[in-house]
Design a protein around this motif. Structure first.
Motif, PDB file in Angstrom:
ATOM      1  N   ALA A   1     -16.361  34.354  31.310  1.00 16.76           N
ATOM      2  CA  ALA A   1     -15.908  32.981  31.063  1.00 16.76           C
ATOM      3  C   ALA A   1     -17.077  32.153  30.701  1.00 16.76           C
ATOM      4  CB  ALA A   1     -15.086  32.459  32.098  1.00 16.76           C
ATOM      5  N   PRO A   2     -17.625  32.138  29.544  1.00 17.37           N
ATOM      6  CA  PRO A   2     -18.883  31.347  29.464  1.00 17.37           C
ATOM      7  C   PRO A   2     -18.535  29.811  29.281  1.00 17.37           C
ATOM      8  CG  PRO A   2     -18.284  32.661  27.137  1.00 17.37           C
ATOM      9  CD  PRO A   2     -17.525  33.093  28.386  1.00 17.37           C
ATOM     10  N   GLY A   3     -17.465  29.705  28.849  1.00 16.17           N
ATOM     11  CA  GLY A   3     -17.329  27.947  28.553  1.00 16.17           C
ATOM     12  C   GLY A   3     -18.228  27.206  27.905  1.00 16.17           C
ATOM     13  N   GLY A   4     -18.328  26.191  28.014  1.00 18.34           N
ATOM     14  CA  GLY A   4     -19.163  25.398  27.000  1.00 18.34           C
ATOM     15  C   GLY A   4     -18.720  25.458  25.612  1.00 18.34           C
ATOM     16  N   TYR A   5     -19.705  25.973  24.879  1.00 14.70           N
ATOM     17  CA  TYR A   5     -19.678  26.034  23.518  1.00 14.70           C
ATOM     18  C   TYR A   5     -18.960  27.308  22.949  1.00 14.70           C
ATOM     19  CZ  TYR A   5     -23.688  29.130  23.789  1.00 14.70           C
ATOM     20  OH  TYR A   5     -24.703  29.985  24.205  1.00 14.70           O
ATOM     21  N   MET A   6     -18.869  28.274  23.813  1.00 13.94           N
ATOM     22  CA  MET A   6     -18.178  29.492  23.477  1.00 13.94           C
ATOM     23  C   MET A   6     -16.665  29.566  23.632  1.00 13.94           C
ATOM     24  SD  MET A   6     -20.610  31.304  22.095  1.00 13.94           S
ATOM     25  CE  MET A   6     -20.093  32.680  21.838  1.00 13.94           C
ATOM     26  N   PRO A   7     -15.963  30.392  22.649  1.00 18.31           N
ATOM     27  CA  PRO A   7     -14.703  30.462  23.159  1.00 18.31           C
ATOM     28  C   PRO A   7     -14.604  31.848  23.980  1.00 18.31           C
ATOM     29  CG  PRO A   7     -15.390  31.296  20.917  1.00 18.31           C
ATOM     30  CD  PRO A   7     -16.375  30.650  21.523  1.00 18.31           C
ATOM     31  N   PHE A   8     -13.472  32.148  24.704  1.00 17.61           N
ATOM     32  CA  PHE A   8     -13.489  33.281  25.507  1.00 17.61           C
ATOM     33  C   PHE A   8     -12.193  33.422  25.767  1.00 17.61           C
ATOM     34  CE2 PHE A   8     -13.795  29.927  28.627  1.00 17.61           C
ATOM     35  CZ  PHE A   8     -12.784  30.319  29.724  1.00 17.61           C
ATOM     36  N   PRO A   9     -11.763  34.856  25.950  1.00 16.39           N
ATOM     37  CA  PRO A   9     -10.062  34.991  26.121  1.00 16.39           C
ATOM     38  C   PRO A   9      -9.548  34.128  26.966  1.00 16.39           C
ATOM     39  CG  PRO A   9     -11.563  37.002  26.404  1.00 16.39           C
ATOM     40  CD  PRO A   9     -12.482  35.952  26.274  1.00 16.39           C
ATOM     41  N   PRO A  10      -8.268  33.949  26.782  1.00 16.77           N
ATOM     42  CA  PRO A  10      -7.326  33.056  27.433  1.00 16.77           C
ATOM     43  C   PRO A  10      -6.809  34.021  28.640  1.00 16.77           C
ATOM     44  CG  PRO A  10      -6.383  33.507  25.302  1.00 16.77           C
ATOM     45  CD  PRO A  10      -7.579  33.820  25.393  1.00 16.77           C
ATOM     46  N   VAL A  11      -7.383  33.510  29.778  1.00 17.26           N
ATOM     47  CA  VAL A  11      -7.362  34.660  30.983  1.00 17.26           C
ATOM     48  C   VAL A  11      -5.707  34.934  31.215  1.00 17.26           C
ATOM     49  CG1 VAL A  11      -7.788  34.903  33.424  1.00 17.26           C
ATOM     50  CG2 VAL A  11      -9.623  34.691  31.817  1.00 17.26           C
ATOM     51  N   ARG A  12      -5.092  33.659  31.466  1.00 20.92           N
ATOM     52  CA  ARG A  12      -3.700  33.556  31.921  1.00 20.92           C
ATOM     53  C   ARG A  12      -2.790  34.320  30.876  1.00 20.92           C
ATOM     54  NH1 ARG A  12      -1.992  30.132  36.391  1.00 20.92           N
ATOM     55  NH2 ARG A  12      -3.268  28.383  35.569  1.00 20.92           N
ATOM     56  N   ARG A  13      -2.976  33.965  29.631  1.00 19.55           N
ATOM     57  CA  ARG A  13      -2.264  34.727  28.678  1.00 19.55           C
ATOM     58  C   ARG A  13      -2.473  36.074  28.507  1.00 19.55           C
ATOM     59  NH1 ARG A  13       1.038  36.311  26.684  1.00 19.55           N
ATOM     60  NH2 ARG A  13       1.324  36.931  24.495  1.00 19.55           N
ATOM     61  N   LEU A  14      -3.854  36.385  28.720  1.00 20.84           N
ATOM     62  CA  LEU A  14      -3.846  37.935  28.826  1.00 20.84           C
ATOM     63  C   LEU A  14      -3.251  38.508  29.881  1.00 20.84           C
ATOM     64  CD1 LEU A  14      -6.078  37.572  26.409  1.00 20.84           C
ATOM     65  CD2 LEU A  14      -7.434  39.302  27.582  1.00 20.84           C
ATOM     66  N   ALA A  15      -3.336  37.972  30.981  1.00 17.46           N
ATOM     67  CA  ALA A  15      -2.567  38.636  32.222  1.00 17.46           C
ATOM     68  C   ALA A  15      -1.277  38.695  32.014  1.00 17.46           C
ATOM     69  CB  ALA A  15      -3.121  37.744  33.545  1.00 17.46           C
ATOM     70  N   GLU A  16      -0.661  37.438  31.522  1.00 16.02           N
ATOM     71  CA  GLU A  16       0.783  37.640  31.339  1.00 16.02           C
ATOM     72  C   GLU A  16       1.185  38.658  30.282  1.00 16.02           C
ATOM     73  OE1 GLU A  16       1.324  32.729  31.763  1.00 16.02           O
ATOM     74  OE2 GLU A  16       1.405  33.562  29.899  1.00 16.02           O
ATOM     75  N   ALA A  17       0.518  39.148  29.421  1.00 16.29           N
ATOM     76  CA  ALA A  17       0.570  40.158  28.215  1.00 16.29           C
ATOM     77  C   ALA A  17       0.351  41.441  29.241  1.00 16.29           C
ATOM     78  CB  ALA A  17      -0.161  39.891  27.092  1.00 16.29           C
TER      79      ALA A  17
ATOM     80  N   PHE B   1     -15.042  37.569  22.503  1.00 15.87           N
ATOM     81  CA  PHE B   1     -15.072  35.850  22.282  1.00 15.87           C
ATOM     82  C   PHE B   1     -13.767  35.647  21.458  1.00 15.87           C
ATOM     83  CE2 PHE B   1     -19.807  36.108  23.093  1.00 15.87           C
ATOM     84  CZ  PHE B   1     -19.691  35.775  24.187  1.00 15.87           C
ATOM     85  N   CYS B   2     -13.667  36.757  20.441  1.00 14.79           N
ATOM     86  CA  CYS B   2     -12.637  36.326  19.121  1.00 14.79           C
ATOM     87  C   CYS B   2     -11.193  36.151  19.927  1.00 14.79           C
ATOM     88  CB  CYS B   2     -12.250  37.457  18.244  1.00 14.79           C
ATOM     89  SG  CYS B   2     -11.925  39.084  19.089  1.00 14.79           S
ATOM     90  N   LEU B   3     -10.932  36.652  21.054  1.00 13.00           N
ATOM     91  CA  LEU B   3      -9.535  36.261  21.559  1.00 13.00           C
ATOM     92  C   LEU B   3      -9.169  35.111  21.960  1.00 13.00           C
ATOM     93  CD1 LEU B   3      -9.276  39.604  23.870  1.00 13.00           C
ATOM     94  CD2 LEU B   3      -8.410  39.292  21.567  1.00 13.00           C
ATOM     95  N   GLY B   4     -10.234  34.165  22.085  1.00 13.66           N
ATOM     96  CA  GLY B   4     -10.252  32.908  22.575  1.00 13.66           C
ATOM     97  C   GLY B   4     -10.221  31.919  21.150  1.00 13.66           C
ATOM     98  N   GLU B   5     -10.133  32.735  20.009  1.00 10.36           N
ATOM     99  CA  GLU B   5     -10.017  31.810  18.742  1.00 10.36           C
ATOM    100  C   GLU B   5      -8.943  32.063  17.972  1.00 10.36           C
ATOM    101  OE1 GLU B   5     -14.429  31.213  17.524  1.00 10.36           O
ATOM    102  OE2 GLU B   5     -13.973  33.386  17.801  1.00 10.36           O
ATOM    103  N   LEU B   6      -8.048  33.119  18.123  1.00  9.90           N
ATOM    104  CA  LEU B   6      -7.163  33.569  17.156  1.00  9.90           C
ATOM    105  C   LEU B   6      -5.681  32.656  17.679  1.00  9.90           C
ATOM    106  CD1 LEU B   6      -7.560  37.398  17.550  1.00  9.90           C
ATOM    107  CD2 LEU B   6      -8.109  35.780  15.661  1.00  9.90           C
ATOM    108  N   PRO B   7      -4.960  32.450  16.457  1.00  8.07           N
ATOM    109  CA  PRO B   7      -3.873  31.755  16.433  1.00  8.07           C
ATOM    110  C   PRO B   7      -2.776  32.822  17.288  1.00  8.07           C
ATOM    111  CG  PRO B   7      -4.007  32.540  14.319  1.00  8.07           C
ATOM    112  CD  PRO B   7      -5.382  32.772  14.963  1.00  8.07           C
ATOM    113  N   PRO B   8      -1.718  32.272  17.857  1.00  7.95           N
ATOM    114  CA  PRO B   8      -0.656  33.219  18.448  1.00  7.95           C
ATOM    115  C   PRO B   8      -0.158  34.202  17.569  1.00  7.95           C
ATOM    116  CG  PRO B   8      -0.279  30.841  19.135  1.00  7.95           C
ATOM    117  CD  PRO B   8      -1.167  30.883  17.972  1.00  7.95           C
ATOM    118  N   ALA B   9      -0.132  34.146  16.143  1.00  8.98           N
ATOM    119  CA  ALA B   9       0.594  35.195  15.567  1.00  8.98           C
ATOM    120  C   ALA B   9      -0.382  36.271  15.310  1.00  8.98           C
ATOM    121  CB  ALA B   9       1.037  34.561  13.991  1.00  8.98           C
ATOM    122  N   ALA B  10      -1.693  36.068  15.489  1.00  8.28           N
ATOM    123  CA  ALA B  10      -2.697  37.180  15.385  1.00  8.28           C
ATOM    124  C   ALA B  10      -2.857  37.755  17.011  1.00  8.28           C
ATOM    125  CB  ALA B  10      -4.112  36.651  14.773  1.00  8.28           C
TER     126      ALA B  10
END
Ligand SMILES: [Zn+2]
Length: 401
Positions: A273-289, A245-254
């Motif tokens: 991808a729980p959505g709603g009240y929970m953060p989750f990893p930014p899927v497209r950003r991870l795929a691009e990386a 979940f943390c990957l959906g909360e971190l600023p780009p620098a982290a």
């Protein structure tokens, strides 16, 4: 049925309808070559799309209440409260993990799942009982679905002494991977848990698949520690992290340097991808990386949540929906997580839609993969190694006892 020809369907990625010839459990020819193959049965699949079998890379088959009476959700909001509630409820219900897992698996097969990686609770209370039950289900359902089992220390490792020995024993008995969970937030000793489970993985040559619900910087620190150990022990490509979940909360620098390490060490990330009240990893950003992504049902109608249905095409829809995807590339990225992404984590041999691949196939009424995700229509036909295991949403398997 040894020889089968599917006629007039579109394969994912190929806009022209084609024929697929299947023999000995494999796709042996496509197009005109397939038309020339002998067939003891043919399937008219005009207007349908052929997908590779759906892959549920993260399930909890041993704890589902599927098939039981409706169970109103009662657990508190924290992980520790949910674990305590689960133990209390399951102790009272005295359900058989063998029966429950077979019940849910039958439903998943009807929805097109041909591969599943399930976590199975291991700890001082149940010891290896759930594992033994799931091994029974795995053998009973081997003709319909390939199953991997992760020995999962749901209650922690450090706070439940003896659990590491049980994980070690589980590997000796044939689990494919061992798990971990929130090494800081739950166990209060991140190094203690991670050193323990990585030592087993290194000694026993097994894979690791960890649950990480930790938020923000705490979660980022744990991911860094997982990367350190993966690198030090040369376990590249053998470690997965679920939820993150943390990957959906971190600023780009982290976030960016962490994604670079995950990609370099080939550590896979699972999100449902729980959505709603929970953060989750930014899927497209991870795929691009270049981070390897997959998805799964997680708990299906259990004490953690009454939600989730075990339908991986619906899961691809939810990944896309909760990620805000509308373009075809986004929808196909989500479907890729529910197919090739999980297949790669499970090292499913000969997975895909080409000649020579195992004929693990799903037919749906859709023009293209993006439409299949958006509409997640009923599964017309599900094949496992060339054998029809479900038709029109009904599994053609013996009912769970
Ligand atoms: Zn889980």
């Amino acid at each position: 049925m040894n020889e089968l020809r599917i006629e007039g369907a579109r394969r994912w990625g190929d806009p022209a309808p084609t024929a697929l010839a299947i023999r000995g459990g494999r796709i042996v020819a496509l197009g005109a070559d397939a038309d020339a193959q002998p067939a003891s049965a043919t399937i008219d699949a005009r207007g349908q799309l052929v997908l590779p079998g759906l892959v549920d890379g993260h399930a909890h088959l041993d704890k589902t209440l599927w098939g039981e009476r409706w169970h109103p959700h009662q657990a508190g909001p924290t992980i520790a409260e949910r674990i305590d509630n689960e133990r209390r409820v399951l102790r009272g219900l005295k359900l058989s993990a063998a029966r429950q897992s077979a019940r849910l698996l039958r439903h998943m097969v009807a929805r097109g799942t041909t591969h599943v990686r399930t976590h199975v609770d291991v700890g001082p209370e149940m010891r290896l009982a759930h594992l033994h039950d799931l091994m029974h289900t795995r053998a009973a359902c081997a003709g319909a679905v390939d199953m991997q089992i992760v020995a999962f220390p749901q209650g922690g490792v450090v706070r439940q002494p003896g659990t590491l020995d049980l994980l070690d024993a589980a590997v000796r008995e044939g689990t494919d991977a061992i798990g971990g969970i929130d090494p800081s937030a739950l166990d209060g000793d991140a190094a203690g848990q991670l050193d323990g489970i990585f030592a087993i993985a290194s000694r026993r040559d097994c894979e690791l698949d960890l649950h990480l619900h930790e938020r923000g910087e705490q979660g980022a620190r744990s991911i860094g520690m997982i990367c350190d150990r993966t690198q030090a022990l040369g376990l590249n490509g053998r470690v997965a992290i679920g939820h993150a979940f943390c990957l959906g909360e971190l600023p780009p620098a982290a976030l960016d340097p962490l994604l670079e390490r995950l990609a370099m060490l080939d550590i896979a990330v699972m999100t449902h991808a729980p959505g709603g009240y929970m953060p989750f990893p930014p899927v497209r950003r991870l795929a691009e990386a270049g981070v390897h992504l997959f998805t799964g049902s997680d708990g299906v109608r259990d004490t953690w949540t009454p939600m989730n249905t075990g339908d991986l095409l619906e899961r691809a829809y939810l990944v896309a929906y909760n990620s805000g995807f509308r373009d075809d590339a986004g929808l196909e990225l989500a479907l890729g997580m529910a197919t090739w992404g999980g297949a790669r984590v499970m090292r499913a041999p000969d997975y895909g839609l080409d000649v020579g691949c195992c004929a693990d196939l799903v037919l749906v009424e859709a023009e293209c993969a993006a439409e299949a995700v958006a509409a997640h229509p009923p599964r017309r036909l599900v094949l496992k190694r060339g054998r029809i295991v479900a038709r029109d949403g009904v599994a053609l398997l013996p009912a769970a006892a």
